[in-house]
Design an enzyme around this catalytic site. Structure first.
Site, PDB file in Angstrom:
ATOM      1  CE  LYS A 248      93.255  87.731  78.866  1.00  0.00           C
ATOM      2  NZ  LYS A 248      91.865  87.941  77.625  1.00  0.00           N
TER       3      LYS A 248
ATOM      4  CB  SER B 228      91.499  90.028  74.823  1.00  0.00           C
ATOM      5  OG  SER B 228      91.501  91.720  75.098  1.00  0.00           O
TER       6      SER B 228
ATOM      7  CB  SER C 209      94.704  91.184  77.083  1.00  0.00           C
ATOM      8  OG  SER C 209      93.229  90.323  77.205  1.00  0.00           O
TER       9      SER C 209
END
Length: 455
Positions: A69, A169, A145
């Site tokens: 990420k 997330s 996310s």
């Protein structure tokens, strides 16, 4: 993959070339990647091949490609955290702690992944870098996310990835993309070198295309970090050697009440299937789940808004339209709300921990629904209209607020058009091994698995 490299069946460089080709062929449709680190990846792959040629010991992840990420620091790359504001920042001068752990294990980093801006979202409908698409249906969200982290694994671009989980997330993308995910115990893994969102709730963890791969990566990530005061783990507790123990003797229950009421029939179906496979029958009430979710919202908004207050004052137009108002509102919350929420959290944790005197693993769905179409504003959850983006965390927020470890396993209910919904396998703090044992049972039974996609 690591075993294939170690045996000489395939070289790390060959594996990398196939990975980069897969990314090139698919990412124009998936939009999982925001950065690629091809030169670094080739150097790391060549280093693994040189070690093998010299008969030197190889790490447990030798040659395994992965991505992170884009809130993880990657040396020489700007840490975007999904934002436009960060674009002008200097490149990171060092890797995040967990990226260094992966490198030490022999893994090969291929890039940074799309996400909700500053991790404030559950859908990765990023205005700045474009929405991340679900590989199982490109019209649908990948979750967030850590949407890019889930989508990249589901699309077969990489076998493992790293993400972050504050309110769900990792678990939401794992659920919607049909991959395995781990939110470890709060404080288990170092967060040093990752862009923060909510310091008092943030977790980091892996996603993978198999439960064995998830366990292997988790073991490689572990390690005390004296430079991260939030890392409370003083020793490594491997789970890989324990996977084969099965679930005999484990006390496994199914969460009812709030978790049953906020799950659609498809989500309830996968929980029932997992429960039947694991021999779980008893319904268990998780204490104060709705209150915990409300308190998590207050703490999230307050800490997130305060962190970005200076930029909100001067550069509000550069923020993600889907989150800027929530950041501003959070920064303006009365401090008493935040303090009350944190006081409640201490009492809440004690109540949750008391559950695990009687239970080893608890089950519930990870998301109330399968992946909605990109742009969906409202969900129908058992006849009630709920805001779509916030409601993807209905079933994850109360769990992370307690800091418990959770393995998310991918299941495939009927009636969702071939879309997955994950089940959460929840254990007491510091007992990731128990959640992994239950996950391995679901995998061995063929109930939980990753389905390949055609793109």
């Amino acid at each position: 993959m690591a075993a294939a490299v170690a045996s000489g069946e395939v070289s790390a460089r060959e594996l990398l070339d196939a990975t980069l080709a897969r990314i090139a062929a698919t990412d124009g449709r998936v939009n999982a990647f925001t950065d690629q680190t091809q030169a670094r990846a080739r150097a790391e792959a060549d280093a693994v091949d040189a070690q093998r040629a010299a008969s030197q010991p190889l790490g447990p992840l030798a040659g395994v490609p992965y991505a992170v990420k884009n809130l993880f620091d990657i040396e020489g790359v700007v840490t975007l955290a999904g934002s436009r504001v960060n674009r002008g920042d200097a490149a990171a001068t060092a890797d995040a702690f967990l990226v260094r752990q992966m490198k030490a294990a022999g893994a090969v980093l291929v890039g940074g992944l799309n996400m909700d801006e500053y991790a404030y979202g559950f859908t990765t409908e990023n205005t700045h870098y474009g929405p991340c698409h679900n590989p199982h249906d490109l019209t649908r969200i990948a979750g967030g996310s850590s949407g890019g982290s889930g989508a990249a694994v589901a699309a077969g671009q990489v076998p493992v990835s790293l993400g972050s989980d504050t309110n769900g997330s990792i678990r939401v993308p794992a659920s919607l993309c049909g991959v395995w995910g781990l939110k470890p115990t709060f404080g288990r893994l170092s967060r040093r070198g990752s862009y923060p969102f909510v310091h008092s709730i943030d977790h980091l963890g892996p996603l993978a295309d198999s439960v064995a791969g998830l366990a292997l990566v988790y073991d490689a990530l572990q390690g005390p970090d004296a430079l991260d005061p939030g890392c409370q783990a003083l020793r490594v507790q491997p789970v890989m050697p324990l996977l084969g123990r099965g679930v005999e003797g484990l006390r496994i229950g199914v969460l009812g009440g709030y978790f049953h009421d906020n799950a659609t029939p498809a989500a309830r179906e996968i929980v029932a299937l997992a429960a039947s496979t694991l021999g779980a029958q008893a319904a268990v009430t998780w204490p104060d789940a709705a209150l915990a979710r409300a308190a998590a919202f207050i703490i999230t908004a307050s800490e997130g808004g305060s962190l970005h207050l200076d930029d909100l004052r001067t550069r509000a137009d550069d923020f993600e339209p889907l989150s800027v108002d929530r950041f501003i509102a959070g920064a303006l919350q009365p401090v008493d709300w935040y303090l009350r929420a944190q006081r409640f959290r201490r009492v809440y944790r004690d109540k949750v921990n008391a559950l695990f005197r009687d239970w080893d693993v608890l089950l519930t769905a990870a998301t109330p629904v399968s992946a909605p179409v990109i742009g969906t504003e409202w969900l129908d959850i058992n006849g009630a209209q709920q805001p779509a983006r916030a409601s993807m965390g209905l079933l994850t927020q109360p769990i992370s607020f307690a800091g418990c470890p959770v393995v998310t396993a991918p299941l495939w209910p009927a009636g969702t058009g071939g879309l997955p919904i994950g089940v959460q396998l929840i254990a007491a703090p510091w007992r990731e091994d128990l959640a992994f044992r239950a996950a391995k049972c679901l995998s061995d039974a063929g109930v939980a698995h990753v389905r390949p996609v055609q793109l």
